[in-house]
Design a protein around this motif. Structure first.
Motif, mmCIF file in Angstrom:
data_model
loop_
_atom_site.group_PDB
_atom_site.id
_atom_site.type_symbol
_atom_site.label_atom_id
_atom_site.label_comp_id
_atom_site.label_asym_id
_atom_site.label_seq_id
_atom_site.Cartn_x
_atom_site.Cartn_y
_atom_site.Cartn_z
ATOM 1 N N GLY A 217 7.497 2.363 -6.055
ATOM 2 C CA GLY A 217 7.842 2.125 -4.666
ATOM 3 C C GLY A 217 9.006 1.178 -4.509
ATOM 4 O O GLY A 217 9.266 0.316 -5.349
ATOM 5 N N GLU B 204 7.803 6.829 2.620
ATOM 6 C CA GLU B 204 6.509 7.314 2.158
ATOM 7 C C GLU B 204 5.348 6.545 2.760
ATOM 8 O O GLU B 204 4.234 7.054 2.824
ATOM 9 N N ALA B 205 5.589 5.283 3.179
ATOM 10 C CA ALA B 205 4.496 4.455 3.686
ATOM 11 C C ALA B 205 5.053 3.316 4.527
ATOM 12 O O ALA B 205 6.242 2.996 4.458
ATOM 13 N N LYS C 226 5.777 11.099 12.584
ATOM 14 C CA LYS C 226 5.928 10.611 11.206
ATOM 15 C C LYS C 226 5.255 9.245 11.047
ATOM 16 O O LYS C 226 4.472 9.026 10.113
ATOM 17 N N MET D 73 1.942 8.700 8.552
ATOM 18 C CA MET D 73 2.200 8.191 7.194
ATOM 19 C C MET D 73 1.171 7.139 6.780
ATOM 20 O O MET D 73 0.573 6.486 7.633
ATOM 21 N N VAL E 269 2.821 3.763 -4.956
ATOM 22 C CA VAL E 269 3.560 4.569 -3.976
ATOM 23 C C VAL E 269 4.912 4.920 -4.566
ATOM 24 O O VAL E 269 5.636 4.046 -5.051
ATOM 25 N N ASP E 270 5.247 6.189 -4.527
ATOM 26 C CA ASP E 270 6.533 6.643 -5.044
ATOM 27 C C ASP E 270 7.464 6.891 -3.863
ATOM 28 O O ASP E 270 7.269 7.838 -3.111
ATOM 29 N N GLY E 271 8.438 6.021 -3.681
ATOM 30 C CA GLY E 271 9.380 6.161 -2.570
ATOM 31 C C GLY E 271 9.446 4.894 -1.739
ATOM 32 O O GLY E 271 8.918 3.847 -2.126
#
Length: 189
Positions: free
Chosen positions: A2, A54-55, A80, A84, A118-120
């Motif tokens: 992340g 992403e979050a 969105k 999320m 978390v990826d992003g």
């Protein structure tokens, strides 16, 4: 992994307090007063940013603030944000008002773990106490500011509790309409 992205609106002198004027701060309400017609371009930028995230990572008070203003909204940006994953840092909260997961315990450890899972991009809105902790402990990766054309001379500022220099590298700058300026900086490690 992340990437923690702090994104906020500030005055020219760095004040972040009470942008909508609903907190009773004598100089509050600067967001609409000095954003004017440029807020359409601001909303486009914020929508684009949210769509790429992403979050969300928030403090308890920001979770409450956003829940009362966004939970019932619809549209691309609102949909969105409302859908999320959200992570709320709080030692007193059991269930976030806007939904999501409460991060309790050692903030630095919890957010370090979050960055691993978390990826992003993990966007941080408002949450100034949390923001200061993220910056202080080198957990923030990028800082995005929209600067409003006004000097208030008083009020809570974003960087008033940082204990040491935090070098940054400019990665983007652009005008939003005729008065707002967007700056993006990466933290240099």
């Amino acid at each position: 992994m992340g990437k923690i992205v702090i994104t906020t609106n500030v005055t020219l002198d760095g004040v972040v307090q009470d942008p909508d004027g609903q907190e009773g701060f004598k100089s509050g309400g600067w967001f609409n007063q000095f954003g004017g017609k440029d807020l359409a371009e601001w909303a486009e930028l914020e929508t684009e940013e949210a769509l790429g995230a992403e979050a969300l990572l928030l403090g308890r008070r920001s979770d409450e603030w956003f829940a009362t203003r966004w939970a019932e909204r619809t549209g691309v940006w609102a949909d969105k944000l409302n859908s999320m994953p959200k992570y709320v840092v709080s030692s007193t909260l059991d269930k976030p008002r806007w939904g999501g997961t409460v991060l309790k315990g050692d903030v630095v450890n919890e957010i370090s773990k979050l960055k691993q899972t978390v990826d992003g991009e993990i966007i941080v809105y408002a949450s100034y106490q949390l923001v200061r902790t993220l910056i202080e402990h080198d957990l923030a990766d990028e800082l995005r500011l929209v600067v409003f054309p006004v000097v208030l001379g008083t009020g809570e500022v974003l960087f008033d509790q940082i204990s040491d220099k935090k070098p940054m590298h400019l990665v983007d700058v652009r005008a939003l309409g005729e008065g707002l300026v967007f700056y993006a900086y990466e933290f240099v490690r």
